[in-house]
Design an enzyme around this catalytic site. Sequence first.
Site, PDB file in Angstrom:
ATOM      1  N   GLY A 190       2.750  27.019-107.136  1.00 41.70           N
ATOM      2  CA  GLY A 190       3.038  28.428-106.880  1.00 41.70           C
ATOM      3  C   GLY A 190       3.213  29.227-108.163  1.00 41.70           C
ATOM      4  O   GLY A 190       3.424  30.429-108.126  1.00 41.70           O
ATOM      5  N   GLU A 225      12.127  20.046-121.153  1.00 46.30           N
ATOM      6  CA  GLU A 225      13.329  20.799-120.796  1.00 46.30           C
ATOM      7  C   GLU A 225      14.356  20.564-121.876  1.00 46.30           C
ATOM      8  O   GLU A 225      14.447  19.456-122.418  1.00 46.30           O
ATOM      9  CB  GLU A 225      13.875  20.344-119.442  1.00 46.30           C
ATOM     10  CG  GLU A 225      13.522  21.291-118.323  1.00 46.30           C
ATOM     11  CD  GLU A 225      13.949  20.824-116.941  1.00 46.30           C
ATOM     12  OE1 GLU A 225      13.666  21.527-115.983  1.00 46.30           O
ATOM     13  OE2 GLU A 225      14.553  19.744-116.816  1.00 46.30           O
ATOM     14  N   HIS A 249       4.215  17.409-110.269  1.00 48.25           N
ATOM     15  CA  HIS A 249       3.886  18.670-110.944  1.00 48.25           C
ATOM     16  C   HIS A 249       2.739  18.520-111.948  1.00 48.25           C
ATOM     17  O   HIS A 249       1.756  19.258-111.905  1.00 48.25           O
ATOM     18  CB  HIS A 249       5.116  19.226-111.672  1.00 48.25           C
ATOM     19  CG  HIS A 249       6.317  19.432-110.790  1.00 48.25           C
ATOM     20  ND1 HIS A 249       6.213  19.746-109.456  1.00 48.25           N
ATOM     21  CD2 HIS A 249       7.657  19.381-111.051  1.00 48.25           C
ATOM     22  CE1 HIS A 249       7.432  19.886-108.939  1.00 48.25           C
ATOM     23  NE2 HIS A 249       8.320  19.656-109.890  1.00 48.25           N
TER      24      HIS A 249
HETATM   25  C1  BG6 Z   1      11.975  20.088-110.197  1.00 47.87           C
HETATM   26  C2  BG6 Z   1      12.620  18.874-110.794  1.00 47.87           C
HETATM   27  O1  BG6 Z   1      10.987  19.697-109.290  1.00 47.87           O
HETATM   28  O2  BG6 Z   1      11.410  20.856-111.224  1.00 47.87           O
HETATM   29  C3  BG6 Z   1      13.648  19.263-111.852  1.00 47.87           C
HETATM   30  O3  BG6 Z   1      13.251  18.110-109.778  1.00 47.87           O
HETATM   31  C4  BG6 Z   1      13.064  20.224-112.855  1.00 47.87           C
HETATM   32  O4  BG6 Z   1      14.152  18.121-112.504  1.00 47.87           O
HETATM   33  C5  BG6 Z   1      12.322  21.353-112.166  1.00 47.87           C
HETATM   34  O5  BG6 Z   1      14.118  20.720-113.638  1.00 47.87           O
HETATM   35  C6  BG6 Z   1      11.566  22.202-113.163  1.00 47.87           C
HETATM   36  O6  BG6 Z   1      11.035  23.316-112.535  1.00 47.87           O
HETATM   37  P1  BG6 Z   1      10.671  24.602-113.383  1.00 47.87           P
HETATM   38  O7  BG6 Z   1      10.023  25.505-112.388  1.00 47.87           O
HETATM   39  O8  BG6 Z   1      11.950  25.121-113.948  1.00 47.87           O
HETATM   40  O9  BG6 Z   1       9.745  24.131-114.456  1.00 47.87           O
END
Ligand code: BG6
Length: 483
Positions: A190, A225, A249
């Site tokens: 998304g 992260e 992802h």
């Molecule tokens: C989630 C994970 O699916 O995605 C998390 O469980 C992670 O661990 C998060 O922090 C990251 O999402 P975004 O959109 O902040 O990159």
Amino acid sequence: PETGCLSIIVLGASGDLAKKKTFPALFNLYRQGFLHSNEVHIFGYARTKISDDELRNRIRGYLINKDATSEHSEEVSKFLQLIKYVSGSYDAEDGFRLLDKEIAEHEFSKNSQEGSSRRLFYLALPPSVYPSVCRMIKLCCMNKSNLGGWTRIVVEKPFGKDLDSAEQLSAQIGELFDEPQIYRIDHYLGKELVQNLLVLRFANRMFLPLWNRDNIDNVQIVFREDFGTEGRGGYFDEYGIIRDIIQNHLLQVLCLVAMEKPVSLKPEHIRDEKVKVLQSVLPITDDEVVLGQYEGYTDDPTVPDLSNTPTFASMILRIHNERWEGVPFILKAGKALNSRKAEIRIQFKDVPGDIYRCQRQGRNEFVIRLQPLEAIYMKLTVKQPGLEMSTVQSELDLSYGQRYQGFTIPEAYERLILDTIRGDQQHFVRRDELKAAWEIFTPLLHRIDNGEMKPIPYKPGSRGPSEADELLSKSGYVQTHGY
Ligand code: BG6
């Protein structure tokens, strides 16, 4: 667009996902006019016994901040009035019968003239209760209107822990609902720049002839992260970074980078091509994997002292087909690193017969930064301005913040919920896709779970284990200058 009454039921309404993601996404859709108060009703369902107002108060803080205008606060209040709360357990009929009665009453009041009934069940719940909740929905809460409509289920990862458990979960849900009723969310699908990938690739003539093993040397898909697993150690330790980020992802992003052009933009055509990529991925070999765990991870009281769970992983995936044979796809994800960033970096091969080799600054790269500060840029070698003939690496830069000032980039969940209401499954994971994704990672995950592979400790706030940088240079990536 379809009309008639729309009921959105958030199961697990008092949990973190619902408060932080689902309700704010629904509110944003409401604000932008996608949910009309004359046809929409939202139900929260969970075990806790609280009143409608208590639920509304719990959500309010996630929709409003201290600088909110009075107009915004008013909108929030109007939105909250659309929400009703029903409490009940996840495996007994009475709660779901009550829920059905509430939904039906609402449908009756809104549909006094005519209309179908649309019921969207959003499972903001741990997967262990998916089968029983799905059974209860099927038994008690399906759309019964003879004027049409639908019942749809939204579920989110983790869909199992390995191939067998995922297949078992799919079979249990699949017995109750057909594939067009099941929306498996991977919120990366998304994201604005992930949605742009197929447009970039297939709507631009200049990329078509370049996008292959003849021109591309290596592809990196990276997630970093700058914080650890604070507050989620218990969940995380059971899954680890590969199941949390890479198997879903990053692999979804890989599919969009690597797939062939679909016959059309129909969801099934797109997903057919993604499955083919997944099925062409070769088994991952141990010498092309680096695992890490940040120091201090096991200080979390919910994490076992001797945990073998990786919080960092870097690995090479190889796609065995005509387009990609020999091109390493490096997938890398880590928690508690030195920055927060997600990007795709496509590095081209050296220029053959390079006459500027003395001054070479580096290779061409095409970079898509998914977050933060969304951008697409190309690294090119150009003449340094001035009287001397020297070269420099520079960027053709499409930074969204500058180019699209005034545009709001929607949250991933907003778009995906809207897609669910519209019945568009393009950005959702199909059952065979999920299976193929687990097939790639299950052998490696089992080796880690059995303790045959150990994560290397790394300092929080670092780049991760230096072995990952070595793997990267071994893959053929050449460090270039610039950003
Ligand atoms: C989630 C994970 O699916 O995605 C998390 O469980 C992670 O661990 C998060 O922090 C990251 O999402 P975004 O959109 O902040 O990159």
